[in-house]
Design an enzyme around this catalytic site. Structure first.
Site, PDB file in Angstrom:
ATOM      1  N   GLY A 162       0.853  -1.195   0.000  1.00 46.56           N
ATOM      2  CA  GLY A 162       0.000   0.000   0.000  1.00 46.56           C
ATOM      3  C   GLY A 162       0.881   1.235   0.000  1.00 46.56           C
ATOM      4  N   ALA A 163       2.075   1.098  -0.606  1.00 43.64           N
ATOM      5  CA  ALA A 163       3.119   2.120  -0.479  1.00 43.64           C
ATOM      6  C   ALA A 163       2.854   3.387  -1.283  1.00 43.64           C
ATOM      7  CB  ALA A 163       4.469   1.527  -0.891  1.00 43.64           C
ATOM      8  N   ALA A 164       1.890   3.362  -2.208  1.00 41.08           N
ATOM      9  CA  ALA A 164       1.608   4.568  -3.002  1.00 41.08           C
ATOM     10  C   ALA A 164       0.537   5.442  -2.355  1.00 41.08           C
ATOM     11  CB  ALA A 164       1.196   4.184  -4.418  1.00 41.08           C
ATOM     12  N   GLY A 209      -1.460   7.523   0.916  1.00 42.84           N
ATOM     13  CA  GLY A 209      -1.031   8.612   1.793  1.00 42.84           C
ATOM     14  C   GLY A 209      -0.219   8.124   2.978  1.00 42.84           C
ATOM     15  N   GLY A 226       1.195   5.066   3.192  1.00 40.02           N
ATOM     16  CA  GLY A 226       2.335   4.311   2.666  1.00 40.02           C
ATOM     17  C   GLY A 226       3.504   5.195   2.277  1.00 40.02           C
ATOM     18  N   ASP A 257       2.468  -1.569  -4.351  1.00 43.95           N
ATOM     19  CA  ASP A 257       1.093  -1.074  -4.417  1.00 43.95           C
ATOM     20  C   ASP A 257       0.523  -1.510  -5.754  1.00 43.95           C
ATOM     21  OD1 ASP A 257      -1.286   0.815  -4.607  1.00 43.95           O
ATOM     22  OD2 ASP A 257      -0.390   1.547  -2.738  1.00 43.95           O
ATOM     23  N   ASN A 272     -11.952  -3.202   2.520  1.00 47.72           N
ATOM     24  CA  ASN A 272     -10.615  -3.514   3.018  1.00 47.72           C
ATOM     25  C   ASN A 272     -10.432  -4.964   3.452  1.00 47.72           C
ATOM     26  OD1 ASN A 272     -10.007  -0.917   2.430  1.00 47.72           O
ATOM     27  ND2 ASN A 272      -9.840  -0.193   4.529  1.00 47.72           N
ATOM     28  N   HIS A 281      -8.883  -0.490  18.341  1.00 51.78           N
ATOM     29  CA  HIS A 281      -8.415   0.661  17.561  1.00 51.78           C
ATOM     30  C   HIS A 281      -9.558   1.382  16.851  1.00 51.78           C
ATOM     31  CE1 HIS A 281      -5.626   3.188  15.412  1.00 51.78           C
ATOM     32  NE2 HIS A 281      -5.933   2.683  14.241  1.00 51.78           N
TER      33      HIS A 281
END
Length: 312
Positions: free
Chosen positions: A7-9, A11, A13, A34, A94, A177
């Site tokens: 999910g690195a692309a 916000g 990430g 991602d 998700n 959470h």
């Protein structure tokens, strides 16, 4: 040491990747994945920052190349909250994303320490556990829900209220959470005392802080920068523990002894195999005991939702 961010692309990430590029130990490898085609570009961008951390970026349907032999996997992939949504509204999208990614983790790096950031964490961690169990590789000491954002928010808000340094303020936060499951143990904060009104107001603010950001961004997203900071802190704690540092302690949402719920956020001592020791939650005030008892049904429902998503 290899750290993969899935999910690195997004916000979170990108913020997380920037912090890790700057803070991982020299010689580490940072592997970014991602589904978005921009991901190799994010890696190229980060690779120009002068630190001894190698960065590689992978895009497309299959995260396997990014995951091969990773020591730590941090998962922030998914859709973000919009105004009017709570974290459980995210579940429908998700849940499937986390399931698919964890299946690949099980195949490519089954011994990795896994930090789940994707909301709703109360539920996505249960999904991850059941997927790993089905694959025959589940080790409860290696799977974590990253609740560190609740801790850093609590530290900040308490320090603001009491005129303290937020970097030396330490508020344990237990439970889960989201919403009422977030329980800051304000009675355990050293060197400060609170009125009943302050406890009630602070607890509510910490529980609703995510919504505060969602509304302030006016439809433009959710907490990405503070969450990136929180995830980096937790990820770096995992790395320090893997490297043999002693007494690395963090609050995290994990499967413990099941006293309160199957998954429960509490302080743990981290080691080379993940959780080394589950630490006690200590003495609770009457308000905290009441809050804990009042939230357990909500937390347990969130967990069952995740279990049933995989086992239905």
């Amino acid at each position: 040491m290899k750290v993969a961010v899935l999910g690195a692309a997004g916000g979170i990430g990108q913020a997380l990747a920037l912090l890790l590029k700057n803070q991982l130990p020299a010689g580490s490898e940072l592997s970014l994945y991602d589904i978005a085609p921009v991901t190799p570009g994010v890696a190229a961008d980060l690779s120009h920052i002068p630190t001894q951390v190698r960065v590689k970026g992978f895009a497309g349907e299959d995260p396997s190349p990014a995951l091969k032999d990773a020591d730590v996997v941090l998962i922030s992939a998914g859709v973000a909250r919009k105004p009017g949504m709570d974290r459980s509204d995210l579940f429908n999208v998700n849940a499937g994303i986390v399931r698919n990614l964890i299946e690949k983790v099980a195949q490519n790096c089954p011994k990795a320490l896994i930090g789940i950031i994707t909301n709703p964490v109360n539920t996505t961690v249960a999904i991850a556990a059941e997927v790993l169990k089905k694959a025959g590789v589940y080790d409860k000491k290696r799977l974590f829900g990253v609740t560190t954002l609740d801790i850093i928010r609590a530290n900040t808000f308490v320090a603001e209220l009491k005129g303290k340094d937020p970097q030396t303020t330490n508020v344990p936060v237990i439970g889960g959470h989201s919403g009422v499951t977030i329980l800051p143990l304000l009675s355990q904060v050293a060197g400060v005392s609170f009125t009943d009104e302050e406890v009630a107001a602070l607890t509510k603010r910490i529980q609703n802080a995510g919504t505060e950001v969602v509304e302030a961004k006016a439809g433009g997203g959710s907490a990405t920068l503070s969450m990136g900071q929180a995830a980096a802190r937790f990820g770096l704690s995992l790395i320090r523990a893997l490297n043999g540092e002693k007494d690395v302690i963090e609050c995290t949402y994990t499967e413990g002894d099941g006293e309160h719920a199957r998954f429960f956020a509490q302080p743990v001592r981290l080691g080379k195999n993940g959780v080394e020791e589950y630490l006690p939650i200590g003495q609770l005030s009457d308000f905290e005991k009441q809050s804990l008892n009042g939230m357990l049904d909500v937390l347990k429902k969130d967990i069952i939702l995740g279990e049933e998503f995989i086992n239905k």
